[in-house]
Scaffold this active site. Structure first.
Site, mmCIF file in Angstrom:
data_model
loop_
_atom_site.group_PDB
_atom_site.id
_atom_site.type_symbol
_atom_site.label_atom_id
_atom_site.label_comp_id
_atom_site.label_asym_id
_atom_site.label_seq_id
_atom_site.Cartn_x
_atom_site.Cartn_y
_atom_site.Cartn_z
ATOM 1 N N ARG A 210 9.034 -9.251 -3.582
ATOM 2 C CA ARG A 210 8.379 -10.473 -3.118
ATOM 3 C C ARG A 210 7.762 -11.399 -4.171
ATOM 4 N NH1 ARG A 210 5.667 -8.015 2.367
ATOM 5 N NH2 ARG A 210 7.473 -6.751 3.018
ATOM 6 N N GLU A 212 5.260 -13.184 -4.737
ATOM 7 C CA GLU A 212 3.741 -13.293 -4.303
ATOM 8 C C GLU A 212 3.087 -14.602 -5.202
ATOM 9 O OE1 GLU A 212 2.499 -11.897 -1.890
ATOM 10 O OE2 GLU A 212 3.561 -9.987 -1.722
ATOM 11 N N ARG A 218 -3.619 -6.002 -5.636
ATOM 12 C CA ARG A 218 -2.945 -5.234 -4.934
ATOM 13 C C ARG A 218 -1.703 -5.832 -4.351
ATOM 14 N NH1 ARG A 218 -4.396 -7.349 0.545
ATOM 15 N NH2 ARG A 218 -5.926 -9.213 0.020
ATOM 16 N N HIS A 219 -1.199 -6.794 -5.071
ATOM 17 C CA HIS A 219 0.404 -7.106 -4.874
ATOM 18 C C HIS A 219 1.099 -7.065 -6.261
ATOM 19 C CE1 HIS A 219 -1.752 -9.246 -1.299
ATOM 20 N NE2 HIS A 219 -0.550 -9.239 -0.906
ATOM 21 N N GLU A 353 -4.855 -2.739 3.322
ATOM 22 C CA GLU A 353 -3.868 -2.570 4.035
ATOM 23 C C GLU A 353 -2.821 -1.628 3.355
ATOM 24 O OE1 GLU A 353 -1.542 -6.131 5.743
ATOM 25 O OE2 GLU A 353 0.354 -4.835 5.711
ATOM 26 N N SER A 356 2.440 -1.857 7.955
ATOM 27 C CA SER A 356 2.433 -2.583 9.034
ATOM 28 C C SER A 356 3.720 -1.899 9.857
ATOM 29 C CB SER A 356 2.934 -3.991 8.659
ATOM 30 O OG SER A 356 1.598 -4.606 8.125
ATOM 31 N N ARG A 404 0.437 1.071 -2.945
ATOM 32 C CA ARG A 404 -0.839 0.963 -2.490
ATOM 33 C C ARG A 404 -1.325 2.333 -2.037
ATOM 34 N NH1 ARG A 404 -1.314 -4.477 0.948
ATOM 35 N NH2 ARG A 404 -0.569 -5.674 -0.710
HETATM 36 P P1 ATP Z 1 -0.375 -8.012 2.559
HETATM 37 O O1 ATP Z 1 -0.989 -8.536 3.553
HETATM 38 O O2 ATP Z 1 -1.431 -7.088 1.964
HETATM 39 O O3 ATP Z 1 0.196 -9.174 1.640
HETATM 40 P P2 ATP Z 1 1.791 -7.754 4.241
HETATM 41 O O4 ATP Z 1 1.371 -7.665 5.293
HETATM 42 O O5 ATP Z 1 2.655 -9.004 3.564
HETATM 43 O O6 ATP Z 1 0.688 -7.234 3.061
HETATM 44 P P3 ATP Z 1 4.004 -6.132 5.050
HETATM 45 O O7 ATP Z 1 5.254 -7.124 5.038
HETATM 46 O O8 ATP Z 1 3.373 -5.510 6.157
HETATM 47 O O9 ATP Z 1 2.836 -6.666 3.857
HETATM 48 O O10 ATP Z 1 4.766 -4.981 4.151
HETATM 49 C C1 ATP Z 1 4.422 -3.571 4.364
HETATM 50 C C2 ATP Z 1 3.587 -2.786 3.530
HETATM 51 O O11 ATP Z 1 4.186 -2.993 2.045
HETATM 52 C C3 ATP Z 1 2.221 -3.278 3.127
HETATM 53 O O12 ATP Z 1 1.527 -2.817 4.151
HETATM 54 C C4 ATP Z 1 1.871 -3.172 1.927
HETATM 55 O O13 ATP Z 1 1.391 -1.771 1.664
HETATM 56 C C5 ATP Z 1 3.317 -3.146 1.135
HETATM 57 N N1 ATP Z 1 3.309 -4.359 0.296
HETATM 58 C C6 ATP Z 1 3.600 -5.567 0.919
HETATM 59 N N2 ATP Z 1 3.349 -6.397 0.004
HETATM 60 C C7 ATP Z 1 3.329 -5.847 -1.120
HETATM 61 C C8 ATP Z 1 3.145 -6.130 -2.354
HETATM 62 N N3 ATP Z 1 3.537 -7.430 -2.790
HETATM 63 N N4 ATP Z 1 2.888 -5.386 -3.531
HETATM 64 C C9 ATP Z 1 2.814 -3.877 -2.995
HETATM 65 N N5 ATP Z 1 2.906 -3.596 -2.104
HETATM 66 C C10 ATP Z 1 3.293 -4.510 -0.771
HETATM 67 MG MG MG Z 2 1.588 -6.226 6.939
HETATM 68 MG MG MG Z 3 -0.760 -8.132 5.918
HETATM 69 MG MG MG Z 4 1.975 -10.256 1.916
#
Ligand code: ATP
Ligand code: MG
Ligand code: MG
Ligand code: MG
Length: 430
Positions: A210, A212, A218-219, A353, A356, A404
């Site tokens: 991703r 980001e 945490r990302h 989080e 999801s 995480r």
């Molecule tokens: P956040 O809201 O914290 O950005 P997200 O809702 O975008 O997370 P999801 O698409 O729901 O993330 O992905 C499922 C899981 O993958 C997340 O709950 C998280 O634990 C993990 N995750 C998502 N993006 C990342 C990232 N950039 N780095 C590390 N872990 C991630």
């Molecule tokens: Mg999510």
């Molecule tokens: Mg989220």
């Molecule tokens: Mg996200």
């Protein structure tokens, strides 16, 4: 043959150990070395008048973090770690370490995260850091064994993909011959397609990528996702599966990683309850609005401060349920009773989080409509939509971030500490 340091007991007469020079101390007539391998640390005591000449040459030559093999007599002593020391008859340098070291493995000098990551191979020599990765390994083992026991099929899906899972942002485009291609953000579409393939229960532990925008603690740009998808199940079923898995992972670490937890300063790891509280989104927003400075209203996703405020109130892992359909992805199933709400959930650690998930929309026409309503074009999802026209069972699933999980369990301050070679905006090496 060398024996692991942990197995050198005071009862042994002699032993050969091999490892790294953790510390050296020369008191004139007497020199002390701490030798470290992956199982522990032990003291080598050198009474200079009583050891062979080549031992003296070697100990003069050796530097900290060099790799050595030492053989000799074991003596019981209260003063040394583990209640024993080794008096060498031979002391071989297998690989000399240059000095100064880019990082102090003995942790006498504190180091910034960037210095540590630049010299990650040295950083991981630190017992406390190595402990994080033994715990991570144990977590993965517990996850695999739990899911296999539950009858899951392990799958691998492509990481080079043609479409975004959830719209265009956060995508890494790659050069792929004459086609447009990206690194996969999530195995979402593929694991759903495996439901149409009749696999019923699948899981994948693999990388997600991703782009980001923001640099946060945490990302990551490359993370590890534990993904499951289950046919003939709804969101409540896969929430039960998820809380069972979390309980199992924590229990396994608490049982098998006592030394590692001790090193990390969490000897009494709290295992979350088997059943976790469910907090409807609407109530979560009220808590956040009351407790945190961050402005928030119904229909917003949760920011860091809100997650923290709600987590503090809950004081344990918990689920947020009954999310507004408008802020969840198109593949979430709207609730039959009130389609403005969907059958989606997040699993939360009090600090952030973790996962999801949702019951998925398995009805072709509704799915097409939801893709359109998110401003996306169904044409871009042809390969994904096709299986929904030929017998797609109802299904549900989730994605759980492995880093995480490690970060929150080990109480780490930065997610970069939970992965060996993190990828962020500024870091593509080592
Ligand atoms: P956040 O809201 O914290 O950005 P997200 O809702 O975008 O997370 P999801 O698409 O729901 O993330 O992905 C499922 C899981 O993958 C997340 O709950 C998280 O634990 C993990 N995750 C998502 N993006 C990342 C990232 N950039 N780095 C590390 N872990 C991630
Ligand atoms: Mg999510
Ligand atoms: Mg989220
Ligand atoms: Mg996200």
């Amino acid at each position: 043959m060398r024996i692991p340091i942990r197995e050198v007991t005071p009862q042994l007469e002699r032993a050969t150990i091999a490892g790294w020079v953790h510390e050296e101390r020369d008191l004139g007539g007497l020199a002390f070395f701490l030798i470290r391998d992956r199982t522990g640390i032990m003291q080598v005591t050198v009474p200079k008048k009583k050891v062979p000449e080549d031992v003296l040459i070697a100990i003069k030559e050796v530097s900290r973090e060099s790799v050595v093999r030492v053989s000799g007599i074991i003596k019981a002593t209260e003063k040394a770690p583990g209640g024993r020391e080794l008096v060498p008859e031979s002391f071989e340098i297998l690989a000399k370490a240059a000095s100064p070291l880019p990082l102090d493995v003995a942790e006498k000098v504190p180091a910034e995260i960037d210095t540590r990551l630049d010299a990650r191979f040295l950083d991981v020599r630190r017992p406390r850091i190595a402990a994080i990765f033994s715990i991570r390994s144990r977590m993965m083992e517990a996850t695999n064994s739990f899911l296999f026991r539950e009858g899951f099929l392990q799958i691998t899906t492509p990481k080079v993909v043609a479409a975004a899972t959830e719209g265009g942002t956060e995508l890494f485009p790659i050069a792929y011959f004459e086609k447009e291609a990206f690194l996969s953000q999530s195995p979402q579409l593929y694991k759903q397609m495996m439901m149409a393939a009749g696999c019923e229960k699948v899981f994948e532990i693999g990388p997600i990528f991703r782009a980001e925008e923001h640099n946060t603690i945490r990302h990551l740009n490359e993370a590890t996702s534990i993904d499951v998808e289950v046919s003939f199940a709804d969101h409540t079923d896969v929430m039960v599966l998820l809380e069972k898995l979390i309980h199992e992972i924590y229990s396994s670490v608490a049982e098998n990683c006592t030394a590692e937890l001790e090193l990390l300063g969490i000897p009494d790891l709290q295992v979350p309850e088997k059943t976790l509280p469910r907090l409807p989104y609407e109530e979560a927003i009220l808590i956040a609005a009351k407790k945190s400075e961050e402005p928030i209203a119904y229909g917003d996703d949760l920011g860091t401060a809100s997650e923290r405020a709600i987590g503090e109130e809950m004081g344990t892992h918990y689920f947020i349920t009954e999310w507004p359909t408008s802020i969840r992805p198109y593949y979430a199933m709207p609730s039959a009773a009130d389609p403005s709400i969907c059958n989606a959930f997040d699993l939360m650690h009090p600090k952030m989080e973790l996962s999801s998930g949702a019951q998925r929309c398995h009805v072709y026409d509704l799915l097409v409509e939801q893709i359109r309503s998110k401003g996306l074009s169904p044409e871009g999802f042809e390969f994904y939509l096709k299986p929904f026209q030929y017998g797609m069972p109802p299904h549900a699933g989730w994605g759980l971030g492995a880093e995480r999980l490690v970060m929150t369990m080990c109480n780490l301050q930065n997610i970069r500490e939970a992965v060996l070679f993190p990828r962020d905006r500024h870091r593509v090496t080592p």
